[in-house]
Design an enzyme around this catalytic site. Structure first.
Site, PDB file in Angstrom:
ATOM      1  N   HIS A 184       0.840  -1.205   0.000  1.00 42.15           N
ATOM      2  CA  HIS A 184       0.000   0.000   0.000  1.00 42.15           C
ATOM      3  C   HIS A 184       0.869   1.247   0.000  1.00 42.15           C
ATOM      4  O   HIS A 184       2.069   1.205   0.276  1.00 42.15           O
ATOM      5  CB  HIS A 184      -0.962   0.017   1.194  1.00 42.15           C
ATOM      6  CG  HIS A 184      -0.309  -0.005   2.544  1.00 42.15           C
ATOM      7  ND1 HIS A 184       0.385   1.065   3.059  1.00 42.15           N
ATOM      8  CD2 HIS A 184      -0.253  -0.971   3.492  1.00 42.15           C
ATOM      9  CE1 HIS A 184       0.828   0.774   4.269  1.00 42.15           C
ATOM     10  NE2 HIS A 184       0.467  -0.476   4.556  1.00 42.15           N
ATOM     11  N   CYS A 200       3.557  -4.583   6.722  1.00 45.51           N
ATOM     12  CA  CYS A 200       3.185  -4.307   5.340  1.00 45.51           C
ATOM     13  C   CYS A 200       4.345  -3.653   4.591  1.00 45.51           C
ATOM     14  O   CYS A 200       5.298  -3.156   5.190  1.00 45.51           O
ATOM     15  CB  CYS A 200       1.963  -3.404   5.288  1.00 45.51           C
ATOM     16  SG  CYS A 200       0.434  -4.218   5.841  1.00 45.51           S
TER      17      CYS A 200
END
Length: 223
Positions: A184, A200
């Site tokens: 992301h 992440c």
């Protein structure tokens, strides 16, 4: 399996945990790029013709289910699963419930170098410095895949989030979710090149724009 019997099996989603699932036999190996679209519930076996331990549903996080094929044996295909534990795999039989396609792309994340490379048919088409998991919340390693593309509507730190078929090995949940690791964006570019996320991979805007165009099921190597 009969449809009634298959209905009793747990769905292999990012929310599921199959402690006894077979494990990826070659987590650093390349694939042929074959991806499998699951059009309706399909049985997942421990081995070709072996016991059924799960079912793959037609959707994952409101996206169509596409999983990468890592091995073939006659009519049987071994696929990566989006469930815990990380590296879970299973065998599905070809038939009317599934269809084959091919993704020419591979995403390669060098966690130690904090570098992400997208390749198409083996040739690099983009390379970026990215942010990865902090030392105590490391990005999990192994091969996984782009499971879905979802719009971020709560914190809005990234317009689109690309959940992967792997999970944090530190947290059991992210904000009430299943602890799914994702690619992301991030509004502060100072995070790129740093190890500071909860697991992440944080990517620059132009990287995210390219990643958003890749087919679901595309292999992601977290090395």
């Amino acid at each position: 399996m009969a449809r009634a019997d298959l209905g009793m099996e747990a769905a292999a989603t990012t929310f599921a945990d199959f402690p006894k699932a077979p494990q990826d036999p070659a987590p650093n190996a390349e694939t042929e790029g074959v991806v499998l679209r699951v059009k309706q519930d399909v049985a997942v076996h421990t081995a070709p013709g072996g016991p059924v331990f799960a079912k793959l549903p037609a959707t994952q996080l409101e996206n169509p289910t596409w999983v990468p094929v890592i091995a073939e044996r006659g009519p049987w295909l071994q696929v990566l699963l989006p469930s815990r534990p990380n590296g879970s795999v299973g065998w599905v039989r070809t038939g009317g419930e599934v269809e084959r396609a091919r993704s020419p792309y591979v995403v390669d994340v060098d966690i130690d170098a904090r570098r992400l490379v997208v390749r198409k048919d083996g040739a690099p088409v983009g390379e970026w410095i990215v942010g990865v998991g902090a030392p105590n919340t490391q990005t999990p390693r192994g091969r996984t895949f782009i499971m879905a593309a979802i719009e971020e509507t709560v914190t809005r730190f990234s317009p689109i989030i690309l959940p992967l078929g792997t999970h944090s090995e530190t947290f059991s949940t992210y904000g009430g979710g299943p602890g799914t690791v994702a690619l992301h964006g991030w509004p502060d570019p100072s995070v790129f090149g740093q190890a500071g996320s909860d697991g992440c991979v944080r990517v620059p805007d132009d990287a995210l724009r390219l990643l958003m165009t890749l087919p679901l099921g595309t292999i992601v190597h977290l090395r």
